[in-house]
Scaffold this motif. Structure first.
Motif, mmCIF file in Angstrom:
data_model
loop_
_atom_site.group_PDB
_atom_site.id
_atom_site.type_symbol
_atom_site.label_atom_id
_atom_site.label_comp_id
_atom_site.label_asym_id
_atom_site.label_seq_id
_atom_site.Cartn_x
_atom_site.Cartn_y
_atom_site.Cartn_z
ATOM 1 N N SER A 272 0.786 -9.041 -8.586
ATOM 2 C CA SER A 272 0.754 -8.954 -7.123
ATOM 3 C C SER A 272 0.103 -10.196 -6.524
ATOM 4 O O SER A 272 -0.838 -10.761 -7.090
ATOM 5 C CB SER A 272 -0.014 -7.704 -6.690
ATOM 6 O OG SER A 272 0.607 -6.541 -7.163
ATOM 7 N N ASP A 274 -1.782 -11.781 -3.067
ATOM 8 C CA ASP A 274 -2.499 -11.412 -1.851
ATOM 9 C C ASP A 274 -2.114 -12.387 -0.739
ATOM 10 O O ASP A 274 -2.288 -13.610 -0.885
ATOM 11 C CB ASP A 274 -4.006 -11.460 -2.092
ATOM 12 C CG ASP A 274 -4.797 -11.028 -0.869
ATOM 13 O OD1 ASP A 274 -5.065 -9.829 -0.732
ATOM 14 O OD2 ASP A 274 -5.124 -11.915 -0.052
ATOM 15 N N LYS A 275 -1.607 -11.871 0.379
ATOM 16 C CA LYS A 275 -1.098 -12.742 1.439
ATOM 17 C C LYS A 275 -2.193 -13.584 2.078
ATOM 18 O O LYS A 275 -1.953 -14.727 2.488
ATOM 19 C CB LYS A 275 -0.372 -11.908 2.493
ATOM 20 C CG LYS A 275 0.940 -11.316 1.993
ATOM 21 C CD LYS A 275 1.789 -10.783 3.114
ATOM 22 C CE LYS A 275 3.155 -10.322 2.584
ATOM 23 N NZ LYS A 275 4.054 -9.855 3.669
#
Length: 438
Positions: A272, A274-275
């Protein structure tokens, strides 16, 4: 702020009088007098805490107009805030609500100043005071005037920067991380005046080499991702506000660049992204890439595959990722890295061409032009020709008011498509336009 400054004499003078509150001063949501007025893109102004709760609840419309919100950015309405403060300094206390709890004790500004003195005290552990200062600066209920008073206090930025730098040997990582949180709250908050943000950048630039080393340490070993993101934001502030010599010190730090590239990578075993980390890291890398002699080092450390991964994963900040790739093709190592992964890199660039604004679109064209037209790498030409919709995107860019240079590069790329992508010559239909490539 006005009600905290009013003395007992003024309160007694106005006690019992009914004062009409201008409607403009009331928040449309809470109907209370605003202390931190912010405006939405619709032009309507709200109390920051009230509209933030509305947005955080998942609402995507303006509460007053019910118009959809293309952006949820909150812009401080400084003019209205000053008018409210001026009015409050002469209005009855009852007109602006009950006194704040802090009115019976030290003012928030005084309490923050005391915390700052504790941070600077020789031999004392600065961490508890730093955490309270970070909470003070992030609290929506604290008046923005008090936050700015802290930021402009004599020696405040210098004290915080010194804690960050001495954390390398004395106070340890914990103190450096806590100092980063406070400095980032000043340097990046919408409610902090630009002059106070520049104070932070100037304090960090005083000993740029030590600052960079400490920020790299927090990026590498910070206990929480939020602290690492804040460290990247401080790097960004330093690059934006510092002198060219300081920018060179940042750009030439191999350790820092490596940590920024790591920051935009996966944050867990599931891959994943993280923006917030992606946005902060890419913004720094794009600024660093503007320094020509740092580009080959960035490429060696893995900037190209990292930027391509962001585009493929659609993790936000496509414009910044494309700018990093645009800088990379300015050196032989960068072009080689893109050509080696042409099958994934080129489709990623083409797919995000029209999703990063005009800057991103022109950066994408520059990347494609460099590897497909100027250096004519066969792998990239074949990969570009195989991209569905590539022709259409180039034509749309040429019709969208791009720069002359970008239009010329797009025109030259069209010739490659004409020769190598006859299967892509179909027309493009939409409700807004009908385009035939030739």
């Amino acid at each position: 702020m006005g009600r905290r400054d009013m003395g007992g004499r003024l309160a007694a003078e106005y006690q019992g009088l009914e004062v009409k509150v201008p409607n403009l001063f009331r928040c449309p949501i809470s109907l209370d007098v605003m202390r931190s007025p912010v405006s939405l893109c619709t032009g309507v102004t709200y109390e920051r805490a009230s509209i933030q709760r509305w947005i955080d609840s998942g609402n995507t419309t303006c509460p007053a107009t019910m118009l959809p919100l293309p952006s949820t950015d909150l812009v401080p309405n400084l003019t209205l805030r000053r008018l409210i403060a001026l009015w409050a300094s002469t209005a009855a206390p009852s007109a602006i609500g009950p006194p704040a709890p802090s009115a019976v004790g030290p003012t928030p500004a005084a309490a923050a100043a005391e915390l700052l003195r504790r941070v600077a005290a020789p031999g004392a552990d600065p961490c508890p005071a730093l955490r309270k200062l970070a909470a003070f600066l992030s609290d929506d209920d604290v008046d923005e005037f008090d936050k700015n008073a802290l930021a402009r206090a004599s020696g405040a930025a210098e004290t915080l920067a010194s804690v960050l730098r001495r954390g390398e040997k004395e106070a340890g990582l914990e103190a450096a991380e806590a100092a980063v949180r406070v400095l980032a709250a000043i340097a990046t908050s919408d409610c902090i005046e630009e002059e106070n943000k520049k104070r932070v950048a100037a304090a960090l630039a005083t000993d740029a080499a030590s600052t960079v080393a400490s920020l790299a340490r927090v990026l590498r070993s910070g206990s929480a991702l939020e602290a690492q993101v804040d460290a990247a934001r401080l790097v960004q502030s330093l690059l934006r506000n510092a002198a060219p010599g300081v920018s060179a010190t940042v750009a030439e730090s191999e350790e820092l660049v490596a940590e920024l590239i790591r920051l935009i990578g996966p944050v867990n075993e599931k891959g994943s992204l993280d923006k917030h980390a992606v946005a902060a890291g890419l913004s720094c890398l794009a600024a660093i890439a503007a320094t020509r002699r740092s580009r080959s080092e960035m490429v060696r450390l893995g900037a190209v595959p990292a930027a391509v991964r962001i585009l493929i994963a659609d993790a936000g900040s496509p414009s910044q990722a494309l700018r990093v790739l645009e800088a990379a093709v300015g050196c032989a190592e960068g072009r080689a890295a893109i050509c080696e992964s042409a099958e994934s890199a080129i489709p990623a660039v083409v797919s995000k061409m029209m999703k990063g604004g005009m800057d991103g679109a022109e950066a994408a064209v520059s990347v494609l032009w460099a590897v497909c037209h100027r250096y004519r790498d066969r792998r990239t030409v074949d990969a570009a020709a195989a991209c569905e919709g590539g022709l259409t995107r180039l034509l749309l860019l040429m019709q969208s008011g791009c720069s002359t240079a970008a239009r010329q590069m797009a025109s030259e790329l069209l010739k490659i498509f004409k020769v190598n992508a006859k299967s892509c010559l179909a027309g493009y239909d939409s409700k807004a336009t009908h385009i035939m490539p030739f």
